[in-house]
Enzyme design. Structure first.
Site, PDB file in Angstrom:
ATOM      1  N   TYR A 239       0.870  -1.199   0.023  1.00  0.00           N
ATOM      2  CA  TYR A 239      -0.045   0.003   0.145  1.00  0.00           C
ATOM      3  C   TYR A 239       0.859   1.267   0.132  1.00  0.00           C
ATOM      4  O   TYR A 239       0.642   2.006  -0.931  1.00  0.00           O
ATOM      5  CB  TYR A 239      -0.941  -0.168   1.261  1.00  0.00           C
ATOM      6  CG  TYR A 239      -1.308   1.367   1.589  1.00  0.00           C
ATOM      7  CD1 TYR A 239      -2.315   2.013   0.557  1.00  0.00           C
ATOM      8  CD2 TYR A 239      -1.315   1.795   2.634  1.00  0.00           C
ATOM      9  CE1 TYR A 239      -3.079   3.256   0.717  1.00  0.00           C
ATOM     10  CE2 TYR A 239      -2.124   3.301   2.894  1.00  0.00           C
ATOM     11  CZ  TYR A 239      -2.927   3.830   2.128  1.00  0.00           C
ATOM     12  OH  TYR A 239      -3.412   4.822   2.274  1.00  0.00           O
ATOM     13  N   LYS A 243       1.475   4.121  -3.224  1.00  0.00           N
ATOM     14  CA  LYS A 243       1.285   5.390  -3.002  1.00  0.00           C
ATOM     15  C   LYS A 243       2.392   6.304  -3.000  1.00  0.00           C
ATOM     16  O   LYS A 243       2.398   7.482  -3.507  1.00  0.00           O
ATOM     17  CB  LYS A 243       0.618   5.611  -1.273  1.00  0.00           C
ATOM     18  CG  LYS A 243      -0.791   4.907  -1.193  1.00  0.00           C
ATOM     19  CD  LYS A 243      -1.709   5.520  -2.263  1.00  0.00           C
ATOM     20  CE  LYS A 243      -2.310   6.948  -1.650  1.00  0.00           C
ATOM     21  NZ  LYS A 243      -3.380   7.355  -2.274  1.00  0.00           N
TER      22      LYS A 243
END
Length: 500
Positions: A239, A243
């Site tokens: 994640y 990002k």
């Protein structure tokens, strides 16, 4: 930022919000419609096969939520007509480079002609999402939206919602600093390039399908592959890795003098005040521990009592988004090729420690216990804090793994007849716990504090311009939070909206 009323900025403006069914996006949409009903249009992009399906999803997953109860009460019988006059459900997908997968050419052209503001909140937030999915949404999806933005003739600002934890496992004071393209968090002989990552994951997927692997095997393999690539470059999970690469794409791309703002919130919790206190959707971040504790299932916890929990209410993040939009759109203060980054969190100005949360939770569940299946109150006990992984592994060895081994021996002695189901079930539980701990370990043992100089400058500038009423309506100063009072409301919200 001019002296024009902040609310009036949004009058007759057209705004595109991606990831429209997400937690923060809902709160942003509700806020804009409530404080400035004269907003011209809100295009809400979401994944759906057609416009009718998209409209149904908006109805069921956004405006149908209790979050919109204040707005619904304000408009009464005219609520639905007001909503559909202002809101356009747009079926599409940020992972699609062809104008975000919007098939209605007339609609996309209308959007190019009218959009003033873009808020990109589309993301997959699963820590161990399939790598191809996470790359497509969190990384290249950002480029796709930016390419779409460049076609919008009236666009004043592009705001991208990221996360403060793109910093990885850094310690000390963490600055509101941009990532340069290819930057890594640890030294490696490999070059970080999202295009290379796309090719690698495509090759992995092709090989798996060539072997006719099951979907379950493909998903598990691509999850592990994403974690492996993240850790290679110094990030703890897929994640935050994807990002961070998404932010790099914004830095590297030719921005054509476009004003770009990146908001990096910390751990987002329930609403503080707006539209009412305590609204939350789903068990988020530290909430899983609070809920597990209230149910009597969490008796030990990896983390030091002095650990700073950087919590920030969702409506404060939305207020920061709104103030940043107005500030940058009016002053055009972001120069070409540079992005302004705002940390929105509490660890610097109003830190709350894990021990405080424990005491507040204990007091709440003693006074207002959850009930078990028999309707009897669940008693909570003091949590044992395990300050490092060595202590956690020792604890798990004594409390879980050793009993499992004994169960295995008994099971073998009984020729797998009596206890096989219990052994399999307990083994699966231990595996799940260990995997979750390894996923959350970077945050349970996090030793960083997020600097928010840019956010403080934004607050100060707004206070100099706007009156108390406006600043109260768009407050995002964590220093004003009374954590004990807030957590009472937050836990009550969890019990109301999340605990079944």
């Amino acid at each position: 930022m001019e002296s024009e009323n902040m609310v009036q900025f949004f009058e007759k403006k057209t705004i595109l919000v991606t990831g429209a069914t997400g937690f923060l996006a809902k709160i942003l949409v509700e806020k804009l419609l409530r404080v400035e009903p004269e907003v011209k249009k809100l295009y809400l992009l979401l994944r759906a096969p057609d416009s009718n399906s998209a409209r149904k999803r908006i109805h069921d997953e956004v405006i149908g939520k209790e979050l919109f109860s204040v707005l619904r009460r304000n408009f009464g019988k005219d609520f639905e007509s007001f909503i559909w006059e202002k809101v356009v459900a747009v079926p599409g997908d940020v992972a699609n480079d062809e104008d975000l997968g919007i098939k209605d050419l007339k609609l996309s052209q209308e959007m190019f002609e009218s959009i003033d503001v873009i808020v990109n909140s589309a993301a997959t937030t699963n820590f161990d999402e399939r790598y191809d999915v996470s790359l497509g949404i969190n990384t290249t999806g950002v480029l796709h939206i930016l390419n779409f933005a460049k076609k919008c003739k009236k666009l004043k600002i592009f705001l991208h919602l990221s996360t403060a934890y793109v910093c990885g496992e850094r310690e000390g004071l963490i600055q509101e600093k941009a990532f340069h393209f290819g930057e890594t968090l640890k030294k490696t002989n490999y070059k970080l390039d999202y295009k290379v990552e796309e090719k690698l994951v495509a090759k992995e997927l092709q090989e798996l399908r060539g072997r006719e692997a099951s979907e379950e095997t493909i998903t598990a393999t691509l999850k592990d592959f994403g974690m492996k690539r993240a850790k290679l470059f110094g990030w703890p999970n897929t994640y935050v890795f994807t990002k961070a690469m998404g932010e790099m794409c914004l830095q590297q791309s030719d921005q054509d003098n476009l004003s770009i703002v990146i908001i990096r919130p910390t751990m987002i919790t329930s609403t503080y005040k707006d539209p009412f206190p305590g609204w939350i959707e789903g068990v988020r971040t530290v909430d899983s521990v609070i809920v597990g504790y209230g149910k009597g299932k969490v008796t030990s916890f990896l983390g030091s009592p002095s650990l700073i929990l950087d919590l920030i209410p969702a409506d404060m993040v939305v207020n920061a988004i709104v103030v940043a939009i107005v500030a940058h759109a009016q002053s055009n203060q972001t120069s070409a090729g540079t992005n302004t980054i705002y940390h929105v969190g509490s660890s610097l100005r109003n830190p709350m420690h894990l021990d405080q949360l424990h005491k507040m939770s204990t007091r709440h569940f003693i006074e207002n216990p959850l009930m078990n299946k028999n309707g009897k109150p669940i008693r909570v006990a003091k949590i044992r804090f395990l300050k490092n992984m060595a202590r956690f592994r020792m604890h798990m060895g004594i409390r879980a793994i050793l009993p499992l081994k004994i169960l295995q021996l008994v099971n073998l002695a009984s020729c797998h007849y009596f206890l096989q189901d219990a052994y399999t079930r307990n083994k699966r539980k231990i595996h799940t716990v260990m995997r979750l701990v390894m996923l959350y370990k970077p945050y349970l043992l996090f030793k960083g504090v997020f600097d928010d100089k840019n956010s403080e400058r934004l607050r100060t500038k707004a206070k100099d311009i706007y009156n108390m009423e406006i600043m109260e309506a768009f407050n995002f100063d964590p220093a004003c939070i009374d954590w004990e009072e807030y957590m009472i409301t937050h836990i009550s919200g969890l019990k109301k909206y999340c605990i079944k």
